[in-house]
Motif scaffolding. Structure first.
Motif, PDB file in Angstrom:
ATOM      1  N   ALA A  12       0.832  -1.209   0.000  1.00  0.00           N
ATOM      2  CA  ALA A  12       0.000   0.000   0.000  1.00  0.00           C
ATOM      3  C   ALA A  12       0.864   1.255   0.000  1.00  0.00           C
ATOM      4  O   ALA A  12       0.490   2.289  -0.582  1.00  0.00           O
ATOM      5  N   PHE A  13       2.032   1.176   0.645  1.00  0.00           N
ATOM      6  CA  PHE A  13       2.953   2.309   0.672  1.00  0.00           C
ATOM      7  C   PHE A  13       3.583   2.503  -0.708  1.00  0.00           C
ATOM      8  O   PHE A  13       3.676   3.617  -1.229  1.00  0.00           O
ATOM      9  N   ILE A  14       4.011   1.406  -1.323  1.00  0.00           N
ATOM     10  CA  ILE A  14       4.623   1.484  -2.646  1.00  0.00           C
ATOM     11  C   ILE A  14       3.622   1.990  -3.679  1.00  0.00           C
ATOM     12  O   ILE A  14       3.977   2.716  -4.614  1.00  0.00           O
ATOM     13  N   SER A  85      -4.539   4.201  -0.205  1.00  0.00           N
ATOM     14  CA  SER A  85      -5.908   3.681  -0.142  1.00  0.00           C
ATOM     15  C   SER A  85      -5.984   2.403   0.675  1.00  0.00           C
ATOM     16  O   SER A  85      -5.026   1.633   0.762  1.00  0.00           O
ATOM     17  N   ASP A  86      -7.118   2.196   1.304  1.00  0.00           N
ATOM     18  CA  ASP A  86      -7.432   0.948   1.982  1.00  0.00           C
ATOM     19  C   ASP A  86      -8.948   0.772   1.955  1.00  0.00           C
ATOM     20  O   ASP A  86      -9.628   1.403   1.164  1.00  0.00           O
ATOM     21  N   MET A 269     -10.989  -8.570  -7.044  1.00  0.00           N
ATOM     22  CA  MET A 269      -9.859  -7.999  -6.320  1.00  0.00           C
ATOM     23  C   MET A 269      -9.508  -6.618  -6.871  1.00  0.00           C
ATOM     24  O   MET A 269      -9.395  -6.434  -8.084  1.00  0.00           O
ATOM     25  N   LYS A 270      -9.327  -5.689  -5.982  1.00  0.00           N
ATOM     26  CA  LYS A 270      -8.997  -4.327  -6.394  1.00  0.00           C
ATOM     27  C   LYS A 270      -7.692  -4.291  -7.186  1.00  0.00           C
ATOM     28  O   LYS A 270      -7.553  -3.547  -8.151  1.00  0.00           O
ATOM     29  N   GLU A 271      -6.726  -5.130  -6.773  1.00  0.00           N
ATOM     30  CA  GLU A 271      -5.415  -5.121  -7.426  1.00  0.00           C
ATOM     31  C   GLU A 271      -5.486  -5.507  -8.902  1.00  0.00           C
ATOM     32  O   GLU A 271      -4.582  -5.202  -9.675  1.00  0.00           O
ATOM     33  N   LEU A 272      -6.569  -6.192  -9.298  1.00  0.00           N
ATOM     34  CA  LEU A 272      -6.712  -6.633 -10.691  1.00  0.00           C
ATOM     35  C   LEU A 272      -7.690  -5.776 -11.492  1.00  0.00           C
ATOM     36  O   LEU A 272      -7.981  -6.088 -12.637  1.00  0.00           O
ATOM     37  N   SER A 273      -8.168  -4.690 -10.876  1.00  0.00           N
ATOM     38  CA  SER A 273      -9.164  -3.873 -11.564  1.00  0.00           C
ATOM     39  C   SER A 273      -8.630  -3.288 -12.870  1.00  0.00           C
ATOM     40  O   SER A 273      -9.367  -3.163 -13.857  1.00  0.00           O
ATOM     41  N   TYR A 305      -1.798 -13.453  -6.698  1.00  0.00           N
ATOM     42  CA  TYR A 305      -3.148 -13.097  -6.261  1.00  0.00           C
ATOM     43  C   TYR A 305      -3.861 -14.312  -5.669  1.00  0.00           C
ATOM     44  O   TYR A 305      -4.608 -14.200  -4.691  1.00  0.00           O
ATOM     45  N   LEU A 306      -3.637 -15.481  -6.280  1.00  0.00           N
ATOM     46  CA  LEU A 306      -4.231 -16.707  -5.753  1.00  0.00           C
ATOM     47  C   LEU A 306      -3.732 -16.989  -4.336  1.00  0.00           C
ATOM     48  O   LEU A 306      -4.490 -17.424  -3.463  1.00  0.00           O
TER      49      LEU A 306
END
Length: 322
Positions: A12-14, A85-86, A269-273, A305-306
Motif C-alpha cells: 500500500a505504501f509502494i 488507499s485501503d 480484487m482491487k489489485e486486478l481492476s 493473487y491466488l
C-alpha cells in the motif's frame, strides 16, 4: 547503523502517491532500516536518527554533500504528504491523505537528522502482512533519479513473476508523483521519465527491465513492465527464494469447480481492476480469468493473487489426487 540492509514496505505504501525528492526518499529508506535495527518500529513517537556519515557511506558521496542532502530531506519530508488507499469496515475503497513525518530535525553541529514517522506510516513499514515488498539497500544506492527508484520498487513488488500487471497511465503518474502540469506530452513522459528510469535501473541494479505500452484507440492508456534478474545475480536470488514460490512454469492443479470459484474471487480484487477490459463486468471478467487459468503463462501472472486468496498449490494437488 547495522549491516542489515533490507528495506521492507507494505505494498500500500509502494502504491501510494507522493512527491518528494530523491534524498528524502533515501532518508525514509535509511530510517526504515535503522528503526528495524533498533527494534522500535511500532513505537508511536519513536525517533530515528540518520547520521550524515551513514548517508555518505551508503550513497557514496562526499561529506559536504551528505550534510546538505540531509538538510534538504528534512524540509521535503515535513512539507510532503502521501495519498494511500485501503478499505473501510464495509469493504468500500477509502482514500487517505497523510504526512510522512510528525517531526523532522537537523543538527548542524551533530551532522545528523532525526525523523519521527507519522502515525499512518508506522503500520506500512512495521506491522507487515503478506502484502509487502522487500529489497536490498545496495540495489538502489546508485539510482540518481526519484523516478528510477519508484519504478524499481514497483518492479520489486512483482519480483516472483518478473512482470507487472497493466498499470494505467493515470495510476503510474500518480505513483511517480508527477503533477498534471508535468510531462504533458507522451513523448516527454517516455523520454524524460520512463526511458531514463529504465536505463538507470538496467545500468545500476541487479535486474534488466523493459516496458510495453497499451493503447485505447490511438491513445496510450497504460504500461506493463517486464524484468529479469541479471545472470551474475541469479545465484544469490535463487538461494533466497521463498520455498512457497512456484517455479515459473508450474502447472496449477485445480478442478473445474475450484477454477471457477477462484476466478470469481480474482475478478473482484482491487489489485486486478486495471486488468479488466473496458466494458467488462465482473461476470465477464471472471469467465475470462477462468479460461486464462488454463494457460501456464497466465497462471504465472495470477499466482501471487491466488496466494492472497488462500490458494495452496500442495494442498490442491492433494485434493485433486484424492
Amino acid at each position: 547503523m547495522s549491516k542489515n540492509g533490507m528495506v521492507s514496505k507494505a505494498n500500500a505504501f509502494i502504491e501510494s502517491s507522493y512527491t518528494i525528492n530523491l534524498v528524502a526518499q533515501r532518508v525514509i529508506i535509511l530510517a526504515i532500516i535503522e528503526a528495524r535495527n533498533q527494534g522500535s518500529m511500532s513505537e508511536v513517537g519513536g525517533i530515528h536518527r540518520i547520521k550524515a556519515s551513514d548517508y555518505q557511506k551508503h550513497f557514496e558521496c562526499d561529506k559536504t554533500t551528505s550534510y546538505r542532502s540531509l538538510k534538504s530531506a528534512c524540509e521535503s519530508l515535513y512539507e510532503s504528504e502521501f495519498v494511500w488507499s485501503d478499505k473501510d469496515n464495509k469493504g468500500r475503497d477509502k482514500i487517505n491523505h497523510s504526512r510522512f513525518v510528525q517531526r523532522a530535525s537537523y543538527s548542524e553541529g551533530g551532522a545528523y537528522v532525526e525523523v519521527m514517522f507519522g502515525n499512518d506510516v508506522i503500520p506500512l513499514i512495521t506491522r507487515l502482512s503478506e502484502k509487502y515488498t522487500e529489497y536490498e539497500l545496495k540495489q538502489i544506492k546508485d539510482l540518481n533519479s526519484i523516478y528510477a527508484l519508484r519504478i524499481f520498487e514497483i518492479l520489486m513488488q512483482w519480483f516472483s513473476i518478473g512482470k507487472t500487471p497493466p498499470i494505467t497511465l493515470e495510476t503510474l503518474r500518480a505513483r511517480l508523483g508527477i503533477g498534471d502540469d508535468q510531462y504533458k506530452l507522451m513523448s516527454d513522459f517516455k523520454k524524460r521519465v520512463l526511458d531514463h528510469a529504465i536505463k538507470e535501473i538496467n545500468d545500476n541494479t541487479n535486474i534488466s527491465a523493459t516496458y510495453e505500452q497499451h493503447k485505447e484507440g490511438r491513445r496510450i492508456s497504460g504500461f506493463t513492465f517486464k524484468f529479469k534478474v541479471k545472470a551474475e545475480s541469479k545465484k544469490v536470488t535463487d538461494s533466497k527464494r521463498d520455498g512457497d514460490t512456484p517455479d515459473m512454469l508450474t502447472n496449477l492443479k485445480m478442478t473445474d469447480k475450484q477454477r471457477g470459484v477462484f476466478a470469481d474471487k480474482l475478478s473482484k480484487m482491487k489489485e486486478l481492476s486495471d486488468y479488466a477490459k473496458q466494458g467488462e463486468d465482473y461476470k465477464q471478467f471472471a469467465e475470462r480469468i477462468e479460461c486464462e487459468l488454463l494457460d501456464e503463462e497466465k497462471q504465472v501472472f495470477y499466482f501471487p493473487y491466488l496466494q492472497k486468496l488462500g490458494f495452496n498449490q500442495n494442498l490442491y494437488i492433494k485434493k485433486v489426487a484424492g
